[in-house]
Design a protein around this motif. Structure first.
Motif, PDB file in Angstrom:
ATOM      1  N   TYR A 146      -1.274  -8.244  -2.779  1.00 27.19           N
ATOM      2  CA  TYR A 146      -2.103  -7.728  -1.704  1.00 27.19           C
ATOM      3  C   TYR A 146      -1.460  -6.443  -1.202  1.00 27.19           C
ATOM      4  O   TYR A 146      -0.269  -6.419  -0.893  1.00 27.19           O
ATOM      5  CB  TYR A 146      -2.217  -8.743  -0.565  1.00 27.19           C
ATOM      6  N   ALA A 147      -2.231  -5.391  -1.132  1.00 24.88           N
ATOM      7  CA  ALA A 147      -1.768  -4.080  -0.677  1.00 24.88           C
ATOM      8  C   ALA A 147      -0.641  -3.552  -1.550  1.00 24.88           C
ATOM      9  O   ALA A 147       0.187  -2.790  -1.089  1.00 24.88           O
ATOM     10  CB  ALA A 147      -1.343  -4.137   0.785  1.00 24.88           C
ATOM     11  N   GLY A 148      -0.598  -3.973  -2.799  1.00 22.12           N
ATOM     12  CA  GLY A 148       0.381  -3.466  -3.741  1.00 22.12           C
ATOM     13  C   GLY A 148       1.800  -3.914  -3.505  1.00 22.12           C
ATOM     14  O   GLY A 148       2.696  -3.559  -4.245  1.00 22.12           O
ATOM     15  N   LYS A 149       2.047  -4.738  -2.475  1.00 24.51           N
ATOM     16  CA  LYS A 149       3.418  -5.084  -2.114  1.00 24.51           C
ATOM     17  C   LYS A 149       3.644  -6.580  -1.932  1.00 24.51           C
ATOM     18  O   LYS A 149       4.669  -7.096  -2.350  1.00 24.51           O
ATOM     19  CB  LYS A 149       3.782  -4.346  -0.825  1.00 24.51           C
ATOM     20  N   ILE A 150       2.722  -7.268  -1.319  1.00 24.58           N
ATOM     21  CA  ILE A 150       2.873  -8.689  -1.019  1.00 24.58           C
ATOM     22  C   ILE A 150       2.363  -9.507  -2.207  1.00 24.58           C
ATOM     23  O   ILE A 150       1.200  -9.400  -2.582  1.00 24.58           O
ATOM     24  CB  ILE A 150       2.070  -9.093   0.236  1.00 24.58           C
ATOM     25  N   ALA A 151       3.239 -10.328  -2.778  1.00 29.30           N
ATOM     26  CA  ALA A 151       2.837 -11.210  -3.880  1.00 29.30           C
ATOM     27  C   ALA A 151       2.404 -12.548  -3.289  1.00 29.30           C
ATOM     28  O   ALA A 151       3.010 -13.048  -2.325  1.00 29.30           O
ATOM     29  CB  ALA A 151       3.989 -11.416  -4.850  1.00 29.30           C
ATOM     30  N   VAL A 152       1.358 -13.128  -3.867  1.00 31.12           N
ATOM     31  CA  VAL A 152       0.840 -14.411  -3.393  1.00 31.12           C
ATOM     32  C   VAL A 152       0.635 -15.315  -4.598  1.00 31.12           C
ATOM     33  O   VAL A 152      -0.029 -14.937  -5.565  1.00 31.12           O
ATOM     34  CB  VAL A 152      -0.505 -14.256  -2.647  1.00 31.12           C
TER      35      VAL A 152
END
Length: 109
Positions: free
Chosen positions: A98-104
């Motif tokens: 998400y947003a290129g930074k947060i991994a889910v």
């Protein structure tokens, strides 16, 4: 000696700026994938504040929403640097950024 910065990548910046969710890997059907992506985006937006993202709140929101909609035993992991190897049910795994930074990582077991 001055430290060099990495080259500016406009594509990564655009993903971060617009809050795009990019699915890296999934085995979910299209309906479940779309619902999960929407739930995760909503959770991160609700958990965002001046000090950053309250990851614990966002994960709980995602888990509770998925449990209500698709049955119990969902798990959600969210952060900036982790690897994983999990045992899970088939057709219930989603790994996205998400947003290129947060991994889910979202899965059911």
């Amino acid at each position: 000696m001055a430290m060099e910065l990495p080259p500016f990548n406009i594509e990564d910046f655009s993903k971060w700026k617009s809050g795009n969710a990019v699915i890296q890997e999934t085995d979910m059907d299209d309906f479940m994938k779309t619902e999960a992506k929407d739930i995760i985006s909503t959770a991160i937006e609700k958990a965002s504040g001046a000090t950053g993202i309250n990851v614990e709140f966002a994960c709980k929101f995602v888990k509770d929403s998925m449990d209500r909609q698709f049955g119990p035993c969902w798990h959600c992991v969210m952060g900036e640097g982790f690897s994983f190897e999990v045992t899970r049910q088939a057709k219930t795994t989603l790994y996205m950024y998400y947003a290129g930074k947060i991994a889910v990582l979202l899965f059911k077991c």
